[in-house]
Design a protein around this motif. Structure first.
Motif: not given
Length: 317
Positions: A122-126
Motif C-alpha cells: 500500500f506504499h504509494p511508491a510501490f
C-alpha cells in the motif's frame, strides 16, 4: 455505519494500528494478555479494554486486527472467524504453512474478510511502480532484487528472514503474479541460533530470477527494491525523500560486432503521491469490510510467502 474494530496485541506494531484506527474513527477496543499495557492504550485513545478471552464474543466488535507473535495468529484467527469477525492479520500469519492454511480456509468457508498486513503493498511508491510495470514501461521484467537491512528488532522466535523478508516477498509476488519454482536460502547466525543475515534466490517458470537480502545486524539502513526489465530499470528506495523514492533508469545495452556496449542515463524520478502506507492499508481493510470485497493482500498470497520462507530457512541448531 463504520465498522467497529479491535486490536489484539498492543506491542510495537499493534500500537501503530491502534493510533491509526483511532485517527480513522473506527477503533472500538484494545486487547492484550498484558492488561496494564492495554489499559494504557485505552486511556490514551479513549476506548475500551477487552480481555483476549472475551474479545471474540463481544457483540460491539465487527473486526479484529491481530498483531501477535506469529505462533498465536492461526488459533486466534480461527476463533475470531467462528465468532463472525473479519480479520487483518499481521505477517507472518503463522509459523507453518499448515496452520496458515487452516485459518485461511476457515475464513473462506465462513465468508469472512481475511486480510494480511503486507503493508508495503500500500506504499504509494510501490503502487506507482506496479502501475508502470503493468503498463509495459519497463518491458518484460527479467530480474528483481531487494535489500532490507538495518540494526535491531531481535526476536526470540523470528530470524531476519521471517521478520523482514515477508514485506519484499509480497511485493515480488505482486510483480511476478506467480510463485517461484525454485527457492534456495543462505543464512548466518552471529548472536544465537537464529539467522541475523539471510539471502533468498528464486527462479520463476518464465525464467525471471529474484534475489532477496535481509539483515538485522547491519550498520546502515537500506530499504530498496530494484526491478530490471528489457526496456528500463526501476528502483523503489524507501530511505529516500518522497521526491526521489521511485527512480526509472533508461540505460541501453546492445551488441556491436560481437561485443557488448552500453550507455547510461540519469534517472527519471517518478512523481509519487505522499501517504502513509499503514493508513492506506487500514482504509482498504475498512472498505473490504463495508463492501465485502477481496483484499489486495489475501491469505492465499501469505501462504505462498510462508512456503518460500520455509523453503529458504537455514537451521543453525
Amino acid at each position: 455505519m463504520k465498522p467497529r474494530i479491535a486490536v489484539l496485541g498492543c506491542g510495537y506494531w499493534g500500537s501503530n494500528h491502534i493510533r491509526t484506527l483511532k485517527s480513522l474513527d473506527v477503533l472500538s477496543a484494545v486487547s492484550d494478555a498484558n492488561r496494564p499495557r492495554a489499559e494504557g492504550f485505552a486511556s490514551e485513545q479513549d476506548c475500551r479494554v477487552v480481555d483476549p478471552e472475551d474479545l471474540f464474543d463481544d457483540k460491539e466488535i465487527d473486526a479484529v486486527v491481530m498483531a501477535l507473535p506469529p505462533q498465536f495468529h492461526a488459533d486466534y484467527a480461527i476463533q475470531a472467524i467462528a465468532a463472525g469477525k473479519d480479520l487483518l492479520v499481521e505477517k507472518p500469519i503463522a509459523l507453518t504453512v499448515e496452520d496458515a492454511e487452516r485459518a485461511v480456509q476457515a475464513a473462506r468457508k465462513a465468508k469472512r474478510v481475511y486480510m494480511v498486513g503486507h503493508v508495503l503493498r500500500f506504499h504509494p511508491a510501490f503502487e506507482t511502480l506496479k502501475s508502470l510495470i503493468d503498463a509495459g514501461e519497463l518491458g518484460e521484467v527479467r530480474y528483481i532484487h531487494s535489500h532490507r537491512l538495518g540494526l535491531g528488532k531481535f526476536h526470540t522466535e523470528n530470524d531476519a528472514l521471517w521478520d523482514l523478508a515477508p514485506h519484499d516477498l509480497s511485493m515480488i509476488l505482486a510483480i511476478t503474479g506467480a510463485a517461484p519454482i525454485e527457492v534456495r536460502g543462505e543464512g548466518a547466525a552471529l548472536l544465537d541460533h537464529l539467522s541475523d543475515f539471510a539471502h533468498l534466490h528464486m527462479l520463476f517458470e518464465n525464467g525471471l530470477r529474484s534475489h532477496l537480502f535481509a539483515s538485522r545486524l547491519n550498520p546502515y539502513r537500506e530499504r530498496r527494491l530494484t526491478v530490471v526489465g528489457t526496456k528500463a530499470m526501476a528502483v523503489f528506495d524507501d530511505v529516500e525523500p518522497w521526491g526521489r523514492k521511485l527512480a526509472v533508469y533508461r540505460h541501453a545495452v546492445w551488441q556491436d560486432s560481437g561485443q557488448w556496449a552500453f550507455t547510461t542515463n540519469e534517472p527519471t524520478y517518478v512523481p509519487v503521491e505522499e501517504g502513509m502506507p499503514l493508513t492506506r492499508e487500514l482504509e482498504h481493510f475498512i472498505d473490504c469490510i463495508e463492501t465485502r470485497s477481496e483484499p489486495r493482500t489475501t491469505g492465499e498470497e501469505a501462504i505462498e510467502v510462508l512456503r518460500i520462507l520455509t523453503a529458504g530457512t537455514v537451521s543453525h541448531y
